[in-house]
Design an enzyme around this catalytic site. Structure first.
Site, PDB file in Angstrom:
ATOM      1  N   LEU A 105       8.867  70.954  43.187  1.00  0.00           N
ATOM      2  CA  LEU A 105       9.472  69.721  42.709  1.00  0.00           C
ATOM      3  C   LEU A 105       9.532  68.741  43.880  1.00  0.00           C
ATOM      4  O   LEU A 105      10.575  68.488  44.455  1.00  0.00           O
ATOM      5  CB  LEU A 105      10.875  69.985  42.154  1.00  0.00           C
ATOM      6  N   GLY A 106       8.349  68.214  44.304  1.00  0.00           N
ATOM      7  CA  GLY A 106       8.325  67.144  45.293  1.00  0.00           C
ATOM      8  C   GLY A 106       9.111  65.997  44.706  1.00  0.00           C
ATOM      9  O   GLY A 106       8.658  65.336  43.778  1.00  0.00           O
ATOM     10  N   THR A 107      10.319  65.771  45.194  1.00  0.00           N
ATOM     11  CA  THR A 107      11.379  65.287  44.329  1.00  0.00           C
ATOM     12  C   THR A 107      12.216  64.187  44.955  1.00  0.00           C
ATOM     13  O   THR A 107      12.353  64.116  46.167  1.00  0.00           O
ATOM     14  CB  THR A 107      12.306  66.469  43.990  1.00  0.00           C
ATOM     15  N   SER A 108      12.814  63.379  44.097  1.00  0.00           N
ATOM     16  CA  SER A 108      13.947  62.523  44.466  1.00  0.00           C
ATOM     17  C   SER A 108      15.054  62.785  43.454  1.00  0.00           C
ATOM     18  O   SER A 108      14.852  62.583  42.246  1.00  0.00           O
ATOM     19  CB  SER A 108      13.559  61.044  44.439  1.00  0.00           C
TER      20      SER A 108
END
Length: 213
Positions: A13-16
């Site tokens: 989950l390359g995430t913000s």
């Protein structure tokens, strides 16, 4: 076409992610991009996961790890709710369960999570559980790869005791800025407003992101 090196990588989950406490509850939000290496595996994934009726978690790190943690905590909270007479569990209880799982398995898991929600005892609460299993109560919390781009934005724009509308706009603007700068974040913005009246889900499409220089 099958690409072994690409398809065998773990879904991340390359995430913000973000959660904000406001006067009457909390607002949580996340982007929707899931990556496998440099490949976007899912453009519209849901990183806001319900742990109980008024308690949610925002997930970053390994998709499999964070989903497993959320499943365990949801099961534990259901059992706990029945033990206390079907009353609503405390948000701090959910956060402590997430922390315990992350800390006890810190060598095996890649999970950075935010637990936020509302309970009748303490109202709206936000807890940050970064990698390693530390538990930190916060007025607002950000996480994921995109969070590194918005620390200054959040410090400059966050206010104590915001209204629901102010908190929601703050979350949407913060995520839009993170998604504009971080290559591993993107897609749409999913939000949830949690207070004594329940949960209200929201959505901002990719062509309507409130990004401003």
């Amino acid at each position: 076409m099958f690409h072994p090196a690409k398809d065998q990588q773990e879904h991340m989950l390359g995430t913000s992610i973000i959660a904000v406490r406001y006067a009457e509850g909390v607002v949580v939000g996340a982007d929707s991009r899931t990556t496998t290496g440099s490949y976007i595996a899912n453009r519209v994934s849901n990183k806001l996961t319900s742990l109980h009726d008024s308690i949610y978690c925002c997930r970053s790190g390994s998709a499999a790890d964070t989903q497993a943690i959320a499943d365990y905590v949801r099961y534990f909270l259901d059992m706990h709710s029945m033990e206390i007479g079907n009353d609503m569990p405390l948000v701090s209880t959910a956060a402590s369960l997430v922390r315990q799982l992350c800390y006890n398995n810190k060598e095996a898991l890649l999970a950075g999570m935010i637990v936020a929600g509302y309970d009748p005892v303490h109202g709206g609460q936000v807890y940050s559980i970064p990698l390693g299993g530390l538990l930190v109560p916060r007025p607002y919390a950000i996480g994921g790869s995109g969070s590194t781009y918005i620390f200054s934005f959040c410090d400059a724009n966050w206010q104590d005791d915001m209204t629901e509308d102010q908190a929601l706009k703050f979350v949407e603007r913060a995520l839009a800025h993170a998604m504009a700068r971080d290559g591993s974040s993107g897609g749409i913005i999913r939000t949830a407003v949690i207070n004594k009246d329940g949960v209200k889900r929201g959505l901002v499409l990719g062509d309507r992101l409130p990004f401003m220089f």
